[in-house]
Design a protein around this motif. Sequence first.
Motif, PDB file in Angstrom:
ATOM      1  N   ALA A   1      24.796 -25.613  11.917  1.00  0.00           N
ATOM      2  CA  ALA A   1      24.515 -26.144  13.243  1.00  0.00           C
ATOM      3  C   ALA A   1      23.677 -27.416  13.210  1.00  0.00           C
ATOM      4  O   ALA A   1      23.423 -28.018  14.251  1.00  0.00           O
ATOM      5  N   ALA A   2      23.220 -27.826  12.027  1.00  0.00           N
ATOM      6  CA  ALA A   2      22.332 -28.982  11.916  1.00  0.00           C
ATOM      7  C   ALA A   2      23.071 -30.276  12.246  1.00  0.00           C
ATOM      8  O   ALA A   2      24.276 -30.399  12.004  1.00  0.00           O
ATOM      9  N   PRO A   3      22.358 -31.268  12.793  1.00  0.00           N
ATOM     10  CA  PRO A   3      22.983 -32.562  13.085  1.00  0.00           C
ATOM     11  C   PRO A   3      23.510 -33.229  11.813  1.00  0.00           C
ATOM     12  O   PRO A   3      22.960 -33.034  10.724  1.00  0.00           O
ATOM     13  N   VAL A   4      24.560 -34.034  11.978  1.00  0.00           N
ATOM     14  CA  VAL A   4      25.163 -34.741  10.848  1.00  0.00           C
ATOM     15  C   VAL A   4      24.561 -36.136  10.728  1.00  0.00           C
ATOM     16  O   VAL A   4      24.428 -36.851  11.724  1.00  0.00           O
ATOM     17  N   LEU A   5      24.187 -36.503   9.506  1.00  0.00           N
ATOM     18  CA  LEU A   5      23.722 -37.855   9.220  1.00  0.00           C
ATOM     19  C   LEU A   5      24.805 -38.590   8.435  1.00  0.00           C
ATOM     20  O   LEU A   5      25.251 -38.121   7.390  1.00  0.00           O
ATOM     21  N   THR A   6      25.214 -39.743   8.929  1.00  0.00           N
ATOM     22  CA  THR A   6      26.224 -40.546   8.244  1.00  0.00           C
ATOM     23  C   THR A   6      25.614 -41.221   7.032  1.00  0.00           C
ATOM     24  O   THR A   6      24.382 -41.322   6.916  1.00  0.00           O
ATOM     25  N   PRO A   7      26.443 -41.706   6.110  1.00  0.00           N
ATOM     26  CA  PRO A   7      25.878 -42.446   4.966  1.00  0.00           C
ATOM     27  C   PRO A   7      24.985 -43.600   5.394  1.00  0.00           C
ATOM     28  O   PRO A   7      23.955 -43.858   4.760  1.00  0.00           O
ATOM     29  N   ARG A   8      25.354 -44.295   6.484  1.00  0.00           N
ATOM     30  CA  ARG A   8      24.524 -45.417   6.936  1.00  0.00           C
ATOM     31  C   ARG A   8      23.182 -44.926   7.481  1.00  0.00           C
ATOM     32  O   ARG A   8      22.140 -45.562   7.248  1.00  0.00           O
ATOM     33  N   ALA A   9      23.174 -43.801   8.180  1.00  0.00           N
ATOM     34  CA  ALA A   9      21.908 -43.255   8.671  1.00  0.00           C
ATOM     35  C   ALA A   9      21.029 -42.804   7.504  1.00  0.00           C
ATOM     36  O   ALA A   9      19.818 -43.035   7.500  1.00  0.00           O
ATOM     37  N   LEU A  10      21.647 -42.166   6.503  1.00  0.00           N
ATOM     38  CA  LEU A  10      20.897 -41.777   5.311  1.00  0.00           C
ATOM     39  C   LEU A  10      20.374 -43.002   4.579  1.00  0.00           C
ATOM     40  O   LEU A  10      19.256 -43.001   4.052  1.00  0.00           O
ATOM     41  N   ASN A  11      21.181 -44.046   4.543  1.00  0.00           N
ATOM     42  CA  ASN A  11      20.786 -45.283   3.881  1.00  0.00           C
ATOM     43  C   ASN A  11      19.520 -45.846   4.506  1.00  0.00           C
ATOM     44  O   ASN A  11      18.545 -46.164   3.810  1.00  0.00           O
ATOM     45  N   ARG A  12      19.509 -45.953   5.835  1.00  0.00           N
ATOM     46  CA  ARG A  12      18.356 -46.553   6.499  1.00  0.00           C
ATOM     47  C   ARG A  12      17.111 -45.689   6.351  1.00  0.00           C
ATOM     48  O   ARG A  12      16.004 -46.204   6.150  1.00  0.00           O
TER      49      ARG A  12
END
Length: 408
Positions: free
Chosen positions: A46-57
Motif C-alpha cells: 500500500a506504500a506510495p510509489v517513488l519513480t526513479p527520478r523522485a529517488l534520484n532527487r
Amino acid sequence: MTKSTSQKATASQVTASHVTAATAFQATASKARASKAPKASRAAAAAPVLTPRALNRATLDRQLLLRRAPLSAKDAVEHLLGLQAQNVKPPYYALAARLDGFTPEALSRLMSDREVVRIVTMRSTIHTHTADDCLTLRPLVQAARDRELNYFRKGLAGVDLDRLTAVSRELVETEPRTMKQLREALLVEWPDADPQSLAVAARCRLPLVQVTPRGLWGRSGQVALTTAEHWLGRPAGPAPAPDSTVLRYLAAFGPASVKDMQTWAGLTRLRDAFERLRPQLVTFRDENGVELFDLPDAPRPAADTPAPPRFLPEFDNLLLSHADRTRVVPADLKGRTWAGNQAYRTLLVDGFLAGVWRLDEDALTIEPFGTLTRAQREEVVQEGERMLAVMAGGTNSYDIRFGTVGRA
C-alpha cells in the motif's frame, strides 16, 4: 583561468543555498517489536510509489549534490559515512562537488591532524572516515572481514590466527609497515604459509590505517600501515548497533531497501534491524514493487527539482551504495563507468550519469554518452570551470573539450 574549445571560459560563481547540518543519523534506535511479516507485506503493497527520478532527487539531496552545502569537510565526511578512497584523489574531488568553500587543503589538514583516516571498511574497500567512525564502523563490519579470510584458508593452513594477529599488531605498532614488509616479517614466523595470505589475514583481523603522508594533497607516499588505535591514540569502541547505522545510512543514501544497505555495507542479515525500526520509519515502493524505507523528516524533493551538473571521481559513493542503481545510472548505461579493473570519473547531467571525464596536464576532456543540449553544455562548462578553480587553484591554464566516448 580556463577556456573552452566550444566557447571562451569565463569566471563563474556558484551560490550555495544554506542547508542544515545532517543530524538525522543521531536518532536513537526504536525498541518497538518488529511487525509481523504479513502485516509488513501489506503495508509495503500500500506504500506510495517513488519513480526513479523522485529517488534520484532524494538521494542527490542526501548526498549534498543538489546544492553545495556549507558544511566543514569533517562534518561532510561524517554525514556521508565516509568516502570511497581506493585512490588518493577521489575523496578530494567528491567533496569539491558537494561543499561550498571547499579546498583540498581542508581535507589534507584533517588527515595530517589524524581527524580523518584511510582504512578498509565497507565492501572490503578503502574509505576515508572520521576518526570516530574509523573506531566504530570498522568493528561493525568485522564479521565480513572474518568471512573474507575463508578465501585464503588454503594459504593459511597451520597458521594460528590469534597469534598472527598479536604478532602483526606488534610489528605495525613498533613502526608502520608496508604490505611487503609485513609479508616478509610474517613469513619468518610461518615459512610454509602463502605470503600474500598472511598479509591479507593481518589486514582482515586488524583495523589497519594508512599513515601519512599517504593521502595528503600534493604529497606522495607509499602505503604504510599501523593500527587505528595506535595511530589515533585511543581504543576502538564497541560495534554500533545495526539500528543506529541504518538511520545514518538512510540519512545519507535513502530512501533505500534492505538490500541497498546490505550492498553498501557488504553485510547480510540486516532485515531484523529494519523491522525493529519500522514503527519510526516511513515506507515507499519503487516501480518494481521493492519496499523502500526512509526517515520521516528526510528531504524528498519534487522529481522536477533542477539538478546541476556535477563532476564526480571514480568510485564515488553515489554510484556504489545501492543494489539497484537505476536511481542514478540509466539501465542502458549500466557498466559504462568502468573497463576491466579501471573505473572512470563520471559526469552527472540532470542528476543522472551522462558521461565520463578526464583531466590531463592542460585540458579537461568531457565525453558525454549522448547528445547534450546547448544549455546543458554551457552548464557543464561552467561546472568544469568551478571544479578546476577549486582543484587546480588557478595555477594552470586548461582547455575544456568535448570528446566522444568509444564503446568497449
